[in-house]
Write a protein that holds these residues in place. Structure first.
Motif, PDB file in Angstrom:
ATOM      1  N   GLY A  27      16.499 -27.524  49.369  1.00 44.93           N
ATOM      2  CA  GLY A  27      17.301 -27.018  50.353  1.00 44.93           C
ATOM      3  C   GLY A  27      17.635 -28.156  51.169  1.00 44.93           C
ATOM      4  N   LYS A  28      18.019 -28.445  52.072  1.00 45.48           N
ATOM      5  CA  LYS A  28      18.300 -29.368  53.180  1.00 45.48           C
ATOM      6  C   LYS A  28      19.190 -28.645  54.072  1.00 45.48           C
ATOM      7  CE  LYS A  28      17.076 -32.645  50.773  1.00 45.48           C
ATOM      8  NZ  LYS A  28      16.035 -33.382  50.582  1.00 45.48           N
ATOM      9  N   ARG A  29      18.370 -28.811  55.017  1.00 48.42           N
ATOM     10  CA  ARG A  29      18.874 -28.334  56.586  1.00 48.42           C
ATOM     11  C   ARG A  29      19.002 -28.569  57.759  1.00 48.42           C
ATOM     12  NH1 ARG A  29      18.151 -25.077  53.398  1.00 48.42           N
ATOM     13  NH2 ARG A  29      16.786 -23.266  52.982  1.00 48.42           N
ATOM     14  N   TRP A  30      20.071 -28.278  58.787  1.00 46.43           N
ATOM     15  CA  TRP A  30      20.668 -28.727  60.189  1.00 46.43           C
ATOM     16  C   TRP A  30      21.523 -30.264  59.559  1.00 46.43           C
ATOM     17  CZ3 TRP A  30      19.083 -25.061  62.098  1.00 46.43           C
ATOM     18  CH2 TRP A  30      18.003 -23.998  62.619  1.00 46.43           C
ATOM     19  N   ILE A  31      22.448 -29.711  58.715  1.00 52.55           N
ATOM     20  CA  ILE A  31      23.354 -30.883  58.303  1.00 52.55           C
ATOM     21  C   ILE A  31      24.288 -31.290  58.766  1.00 52.55           C
ATOM     22  CG2 ILE A  31      24.151 -31.698  56.084  1.00 52.55           C
ATOM     23  CD1 ILE A  31      21.584 -31.456  55.481  1.00 52.55           C
ATOM     24  N   THR A  32      24.473 -31.974  59.825  1.00 54.22           N
ATOM     25  CA  THR A  32      25.660 -32.283  60.666  1.00 54.22           C
ATOM     26  C   THR A  32      26.918 -32.286  59.666  1.00 54.22           C
ATOM     27  OG1 THR A  32      24.273 -33.436  62.150  1.00 54.22           O
ATOM     28  CG2 THR A  32      26.772 -34.045  62.571  1.00 54.22           C
ATOM     29  N   CYS A  33      27.848 -31.776  60.001  1.00 54.83           N
ATOM     30  CA  CYS A  33      29.091 -31.678  59.147  1.00 54.83           C
ATOM     31  C   CYS A  33      29.113 -31.055  57.660  1.00 54.83           C
ATOM     32  CB  CYS A  33      30.173 -32.828  58.920  1.00 54.83           C
ATOM     33  SG  CYS A  33      30.771 -33.796  60.794  1.00 54.83           S
ATOM     34  N   GLY A  34      28.442 -30.192  57.587  1.00 54.24           N
ATOM     35  CA  GLY A  34      27.269 -29.804  56.185  1.00 54.24           C
ATOM     36  C   GLY A  34      29.360 -28.990  55.880  1.00 54.24           C
ATOM     37  N   GLN A  35      29.778 -28.133  56.669  1.00 52.55           N
ATOM     38  CA  GLN A  35      30.791 -27.030  56.615  1.00 52.55           C
ATOM     39  C   GLN A  35      31.845 -27.728  55.721  1.00 52.55           C
ATOM     40  OE1 GLN A  35      31.253 -24.435  59.438  1.00 52.55           O
ATOM     41  NE2 GLN A  35      28.831 -25.148  60.506  1.00 52.55           N
ATOM     42  N   PHE A  36      32.135 -28.501  56.129  1.00 53.69           N
ATOM     43  CA  PHE A  36      32.930 -29.998  55.618  1.00 53.69           C
ATOM     44  C   PHE A  36      33.374 -31.013  54.934  1.00 53.69           C
ATOM     45  CE2 PHE A  36      33.289 -30.755  60.144  1.00 53.69           C
ATOM     46  CZ  PHE A  36      33.107 -32.266  60.392  1.00 53.69           C
ATOM     47  N   ALA A  37      31.553 -31.961  54.813  1.00 51.86           N
ATOM     48  CA  ALA A  37      31.767 -32.793  54.087  1.00 51.86           C
ATOM     49  C   ALA A  37      31.989 -32.669  52.498  1.00 51.86           C
ATOM     50  CB  ALA A  37      30.449 -32.983  54.773  1.00 51.86           C
ATOM     51  N   ASP A  38      32.779 -33.818  51.865  1.00 48.27           N
ATOM     52  CA  ASP A  38      33.350 -33.597  50.564  1.00 48.27           C
ATOM     53  C   ASP A  38      31.596 -34.990  50.077  1.00 48.27           C
ATOM     54  OD1 ASP A  38      35.908 -33.349  50.708  1.00 48.27           O
ATOM     55  OD2 ASP A  38      36.059 -35.055  52.223  1.00 48.27           O
ATOM     56  N   VAL A  39      31.189 -35.136  50.609  1.00 48.82           N
ATOM     57  CA  VAL A  39      29.592 -35.557  49.803  1.00 48.82           C
ATOM     58  C   VAL A  39      29.088 -35.969  50.622  1.00 48.82           C
ATOM     59  CG1 VAL A  39      30.647 -38.427  50.546  1.00 48.82           C
ATOM     60  CG2 VAL A  39      29.298 -37.423  47.980  1.00 48.82           C
ATOM     61  N   PHE A  40      27.509 -35.652  50.019  1.00 49.74           N
ATOM     62  CA  PHE A  40      25.875 -35.373  50.320  1.00 49.74           C
ATOM     63  C   PHE A  40      25.169 -36.930  50.217  1.00 49.74           C
ATOM     64  CE2 PHE A  40      27.954 -30.830  50.397  1.00 49.74           C
ATOM     65  CZ  PHE A  40      27.380 -30.775  51.702  1.00 49.74           C
TER      66      PHE A  40
END
Length: 419
Positions: A174-187
């Motif tokens: 699990g990864k937490r507090w990911i900025t723009c995580g709600q709409f990013a296309d690639v992590f």
């Protein structure tokens, strides 16, 4: 989207270009022209809507598209890969302009640039050819996924795993507090392999990858933070960025330097917005039959805000020049610039609220948003405390020889990748 004020003004109520007391940065002609363009973009496309986006806790697709169309999302990508290929100082000026208008938008630029930088420097030829043009055009938005529930400032606590399979890797964690995580296309995801930490590009729609929206953040509320969970998420071998074992000391460290530099300039822009807001209010608000600006204690606040913000900008400029010349001192300069800019921004924001009094505490007050955003700057890209440790050790090494004792892990803090 257009602003109600004329170009070159912040929502029609103040200058978008640097204030007179912050001039004299010895920029080139091209850098000054770029700075003016960035200020105009931020004033028209970002600043008029920042408060609304903060209340709604979302960035509309239009502003992401505007950043892409302007070339800003490709700032760190070379021109031959479809990007803008900005030099370090010009990239900093872009972050300053966006930080002045809206820290959530600047946050998008930060994490997206961190991913682009990682692919550019550490990705294979195939990975670069596939992703750099998309990241530069904004057809793919990148997010940086390092922080975990037990791994904030101490990345040695990284628990996500990558198990090698016949065709690639299987990621779990699990990864937490990911900025723009709600709409990013690639992590850009970091996990532990048997051979050491590694970094991987994971597409959002990969089976086993899910995102949980996070709302009610203290600051940068419109950056659409998310928690990312990987449940046996399988990626091809080509998704590996760099080599196994290079994940933290190479890929993450290099990307974090880009992020730290971005946040430093963004904090300087945020601080400048605080000074401008406080000065305008102090000039027009009357108490005891005279403007607040004529009260000595208010003058002290304005002085501290202006001088602190101006000094932070100079430190950011120094860091940018050292980065541009690939000077070995650039790493320490970036740490120092981020430390100074984040701390001065928070002090400036707190003082701006103080100058506004009850007006600054209201739910619709821009300086209230600035204060919340400024506090986040002291936590992301290396907490103030981690930075004090790292900077002090650097000073001791330079002036008195190596100090004994463990060196803290290279990371950014508990709120970590809400950036």
């Amino acid at each position: 989207m257009t602003a109600p004020g004329p170009p070159g003004t912040r929502n029609g109520s103040g200058p978008a270009a640097p204030a007179p007391w912050t001039e004299g940065l010895e920029l080139t002609g091209e850098q000054r022209a770029a700075q003016a363009g960035f200020a105009d973009f931020a004033a028209r496309v970002v600043a008029p809507y920042a408060d609304r986006w903060d209340r709604e806790e979302r960035l509309p697709g239009e502003v992401v598209r505007a950043l892409a169309d302007s070339g800003h999302l490709g700032a760190v990508v070379p021109a031959d890969q479809g990007g803008s290929g900005l030099d370090a100082v010009t990239f900093g000026l872009l972050n300053e302009a966006l930080g002045h208008a809206c820290s959530s938008v600047r946050s998008l630029l930060t994490v997206h640039s961190m991913v682009a930088r990682a692919v550019l420097r550490w990705g294979s030829r195939a990975l670069r050819d596939r992703w750099l043009p998309a990241l530069a055009r904004g057809t793919a938005v990148g997010a940086f996924a390092l922080t975990e529930p037990e791994a904030g400032s101490d990345v040695a606590g990284l628990r996500a795993t990558a198990e090698e399979t016949s065709g690639g890797y299987r990621l779990t964690g699990g990864k937490r507090w990911i900025t723009c995580g709600q709409f990013a296309d690639v992590f850009l995801v970091f996990a532990r392999c048997p051979g050491g930490p590694a970094a991987f590009l994971v597409e959002r729609d990969t089976p086993g990858c899910t995102v949980e929206p996070v709302t009610g953040m203290l600051g940068t509320r419109a950056a659409m933070t998310g928690h990312v969970d990987l449940d046996g998420c399988e990626v091809p071998a080509e998704a590996l960025v760099g080599r196994v074992g290079f994940g933290l000391n190479a890929v993450a460290a290099d990307a974090l330097e880009t992020g730290r530099y971005s946040v430093a300039w963004g904090s300087a822009g945020l601080g400048r917005a605080c000074v401008e807001a406080a000065a305008r209010h102090a000039a027009t608000r009357r108490q005891f039959d005279r403007p607040l600006a004529q009260h000595q204690l208010v003058q002290r606040l304005l002085t501290e805000m202006a001088v602190g913000t101006g000094a932070a900008r100079l430190m950011c400029l120094r860091a940018g020049r050292l980065l541009g010349s690939r000077d070995p001192q650039a790493v320490e300069a970036v740490w120092a610039a981020k430390y100074a800019a984040a701390r001065s921004a928070f002090r400036a924001a707190a003082d701006a609220v103080q100058v506004h009094g009850a007006h600054g505490c209201g739910p619709d007050s821009p300086v209230q948003r600035l204060l919340r955003d400024a506090k986040v700057m002291e936590i992301i890209e290396g907490t103030t405390e981690i930075q004090q440790t790292v900077i002090a050790q650097s000073v001791v090494r330079e002036l008195a020889g190596p100090a004994k004792g463990p060196v803290p892990s290279e990371n950014r803090g508990a709120h970590d990748d809400a950036r």
